[in-house]
Design a protein around this motif. Structure first.
Motif, PDB file in Angstrom:
ATOM      1  N   PHE A  81      14.111  60.958  62.154  1.00 25.94           N
ATOM      2  CA  PHE A  81      14.475  59.657  61.613  1.00 25.94           C
ATOM      3  C   PHE A  81      15.236  58.874  62.673  1.00 25.94           C
ATOM      4  CE2 PHE A  81      13.879  62.330  57.972  1.00 25.94           C
ATOM      5  CZ  PHE A  81      13.238  61.533  57.078  1.00 25.94           C
TER       6      PHE A  81
ATOM      7  N   ALA B 182      13.347  54.240  58.032  1.00 26.07           N
ATOM      8  CA  ALA B 182      12.999  55.568  57.526  1.00 26.07           C
ATOM      9  C   ALA B 182      11.553  55.916  57.842  1.00 26.07           C
ATOM     10  CB  ALA B 182      13.232  55.632  56.021  1.00 26.07           C
ATOM     11  N   ASP B 183      11.306  57.214  57.958  1.00 27.68           N
ATOM     12  CA  ASP B 183       9.956  57.699  58.224  1.00 27.68           C
ATOM     13  C   ASP B 183       9.267  58.018  56.909  1.00 27.68           C
ATOM     14  OD1 ASP B 183       7.725  58.414  59.564  1.00 27.68           O
ATOM     15  OD2 ASP B 183       8.620  60.061  60.694  1.00 27.68           O
ATOM     16  N   HIS B 184       7.962  58.181  56.994  1.00 31.10           N
ATOM     17  CA  HIS B 184       7.138  58.438  55.812  1.00 31.10           C
ATOM     18  C   HIS B 184       7.045  59.924  55.532  1.00 31.10           C
ATOM     19  CE1 HIS B 184       3.889  58.508  53.003  1.00 31.10           C
ATOM     20  NE2 HIS B 184       3.028  59.016  53.863  1.00 31.10           N
ATOM     21  N   SER B 185       7.290  60.320  54.281  1.00 30.00           N
ATOM     22  CA  SER B 185       7.040  61.658  53.779  1.00 30.00           C
ATOM     23  C   SER B 185       7.614  62.734  54.684  1.00 30.00           C
ATOM     24  CB  SER B 185       5.526  61.876  53.628  1.00 30.00           C
ATOM     25  OG  SER B 185       5.268  63.136  53.040  1.00 30.00           O
ATOM     26  N   PRO B 186       8.910  63.036  54.566  1.00 24.12           N
ATOM     27  CA  PRO B 186       9.494  64.065  55.426  1.00 24.12           C
ATOM     28  C   PRO B 186       8.892  65.444  55.241  1.00 24.12           C
ATOM     29  CG  PRO B 186      10.986  63.483  53.646  1.00 24.12           C
ATOM     30  CD  PRO B 186       9.867  62.488  53.612  1.00 24.12           C
TER      31      PRO B 186
ATOM     32  N   SER C 230      16.596  64.422  52.238  1.00 26.11           N
ATOM     33  CA  SER C 230      15.309  64.472  52.926  1.00 26.11           C
ATOM     34  C   SER C 230      15.233  65.673  53.857  1.00 26.11           C
ATOM     35  CB  SER C 230      15.099  63.175  53.721  1.00 26.11           C
ATOM     36  OG  SER C 230      15.062  62.050  52.877  1.00 26.11           O
TER      37      SER C 230
ATOM     38  N   ASN D 129      11.747  57.160  51.457  1.00 30.00           N
ATOM     39  CA  ASN D 129      10.653  57.733  52.233  1.00 30.00           C
ATOM     40  C   ASN D 129       9.273  57.419  51.656  1.00 30.00           C
ATOM     41  OD1 ASN D 129      13.002  60.241  52.307  1.00 30.00           O
ATOM     42  ND2 ASN D 129      12.343  59.285  54.212  1.00 30.00           N
TER      43      ASN D 129
END
Length: 565
Positions: A565, A444-448, A552, A368
């Motif tokens: 996600f 993946a996404d940034h900073s869950p 996450s 992430n």
């Protein structure tokens, strides 16, 4: 005078004294414990009972000390209880001596059940896991670590001699199969390790249990010596009298494969992560079972195979982190030795390893964390061409590839990593057994948790978001060359998740956002598998989350903002 002391500390009158001594020993033992005799405690042999930082505290120790001064009978009984119910610990560094061990009387040693000796320690131990879990964030205690012992140093030779003297004295007086001994001596090489374990190889008395650590970092030779020494110390096989070899390959193949499935070839969660920095490793989404991070009942069985140092008060003897052996350590480590026995066993071990586990290829910097840029080679390209033997690719059954979040564009057509990615697909497509392979890809996404969102994400324009979507198609489209693949699942990050309008949209109309993501994923899957492909019919959403994703999502549940996600 002696009678008065007994009366005072046990709350009895002088007329009751004789009746107390006439009580059965078991009853007297219970009275001692109810009166406050120290038991089930960690006792540091190098600390004074009245030291401020010692355990037990001076108040706890006072009654025990007073009872030892009453009379010979009570001294013998109380001493036996103290040495049999407490865990004793000594660290050579504290006073540069092991003299407290040699000060123990023979009857006390005969009652001793738990002893930990830290002769030389090069990492954080006991209550400080930072060297193992947070190596990049050392604390002040890290500056006090010892240096590895060598046989070439005179000072280190003196340490070995003192240890030999103390060990010989202890093993000469302990009872057989009663003492649990844990010994830490981080050394430089095999010669020094052999010197360190000499007293344990020649001990005349068997131990109840033995844990040995000979190095901070895992080393096969040191680990093998620690295992053999500890096994012999508790009455296992003798090093100088090996038995006849066990002819494992004489078993039928079906039976051999069943046996191999009960080795470390199959991880506790049937999932293995890999990246170039860590190699093969197992991730657990829950770190404190029974604490705020509650362990799901379905995963609780695996807790016995992870982080044994968290449940130990004698130091870390985990083979995952150190050159060590302990009967209590069941933590998973790559089963390298099984691949090195012979060619026949190697092929069977590879088949079990790659068939029975889910393999997750993660970014080296984290799933992430926003990528600094396109790497020279993708992690999945390295894994498929350098890590998995070409003749073992056909055994892969579940492969999950995680791409990191990125700002601007990523994996552009002119970059070497993209060209290498195309070459990798061409190289492995005929070696993979595609009808039985499940390939799952996460963007993946940034900073869950929603913290430290980059300015690019907050201020993303529509054109920039479409550039990211184009990267999805450009990167995954070439997988269409994998003719014959039946199961392909894509999970994409919504590019606009962290923009101001995106945040508002997720709160006001979450179903619309989910539909946008589902449409993106369906188009990319169709680009690879054909327009008639429907991943939902193959139960895409029932494949289960991998541990990196569970971790996450757990961080979101315990204080972050929900993301997709």
């Amino acid at each position: 005078m002696r009678q008065r002391r007994i009366c005072e500390y046990l709350g009895l009158t002088c007329t009751h004294l004789l009746s107390f001594l006439c009580l059965p020993p078991a009853v007297r033992h219970r009275i001692y414990c109810e009166a406050g005799l120290v038991s089930d405690a960690d006792v540091d042999l190098n600390r004074r009972p009245d030291a401020a930082d010692s355990w037990p505290s001076s108040d706890d120790f006072q009654l025990s000390y007073n009872l030892l001064l009453t009379c010979r009978t009570i001294y013998a009984e109380v001493s036996s209880i103290i040495y049999s119910t407490n865990r004793f610990f000594i660290r050579y560094r504290d006073s540069r001596s092991l003299q407290p061990l040699r000060n123990l009387r023979a009857p006390s040693l005969a009652s001793l059940t738990h002893l930990t000796v830290h002769l030389n320690v090069t990492s954080c131990e006991r209550v400080q896991p930072c060297c193992k879990v947070y190596p990049e964030k050392p604390h002040l205690g890290c500056r006090q670590h010892d240096k590895p012992l060598t046989t070439s140093s005179r000072r280190h030779q003196a340490i070995f001699l003192e240890w030999h003297s103390a060990a010989s004295y202890i093993t000469a007086h302990v009872r057989s199969s009663r003492l649990q001994l844990h010994f830490v001596c981080d050394v430089q090489d095999l010669e020094a390790a052999t010197r360190a374990v000499e007293p344990l190889l020649s001990t005349p008395t068997l131990l109840a249990d033995c844990g040995i650590r000979l190095g901070q970092q895992p080393d096969p030779a040191l680990q093998d010596l620690a295992r053999q020494t500890a096994t012999r110390a508790v009455g296992g096989y003798r090093l100088d009298q090996p038995g006849s070899p066990f002819r494992f390959l004489d078993f039928p193949q079906e039976l051999r494969c069943q046996v191999l499935e009960y080795t470390d070839l199959v991880t506790p969660l049937c999932e293995v992560e890999w990246n170039p920095e860590k190699g093969f490793y197992v991730r657990y989404s829950t770190w404190n079972c029974g604490d705020i991070w509650e362990c799901p009942p379905a995963l609780h069985y695996a807790c016995q195979f992870r982080n044994c140092w968290q449940y130990s008060n004698v130091g870390c003897f985990c083979r995952r982190y150190h050159s060590a052996y302990s009967s209590k350590c069941n933590c998973w480590s790559p089963p390298t030795s099984l691949f090195l026995v012979c060619r026949a066993l190697r092929e069977e071990a590879q088949a079990i390893f790659f068939k029975k586990n889910r393999f997750v290829i993660t970014p080296s910097k984290g799933c992430n964390r926003v990528a600094d840029g396109t790497p020279p080679r993708l992690e999945v390209s390295i894994f498929l061409t350098k890590i998995v033997p070409p003749d073992a690719l056909r055994f892969l059954r579940f492969l999950e590839v995680v791409f990191p979040p990125f700002d601007e564009d990523y994996l552009r057509p002119h970059e070497p990593a993209y060209r290498d990615w195309l070459e990798t697909i061409d190289q492995v497509r005929d070696k993979l057994h595609l009808p039985t392979l499940t390939l799952r890809v996460y963007m993946a996404d940034h900073s869950p948790s929603g913290q430290d969102v980059t300015p690019f994400r907050i201020n993303m324009t529509k054109e920039q978001g479409m550039t990211i979507i184009a990267m999805y198609a450009r990167t995954l489209g070439p997988l269409s060359k994998l003719n014959g693949m039946k199961r392909f699942f894509v999970h994409l990050a919504w590019p606009f998740a962290w923009t101001r309008s995106g945040r508002r949209g997720r709160k006001e109309n979450p179903e619309f956002v989910k539909q946008q993501i589902a449409t993106m994923e369906q188009r990319v899957e169709g680009l690879v598998m054909g327009n008639s492909y429907d991943s939902m019919l193959l139960e895409k959403n029932k494949q289960g989350n991998s541990q990196w994703l569970e971790a996450s999502l757990a961080s979101i549940r315990y204080g972050g903002e929900q993301t997709t996600f």
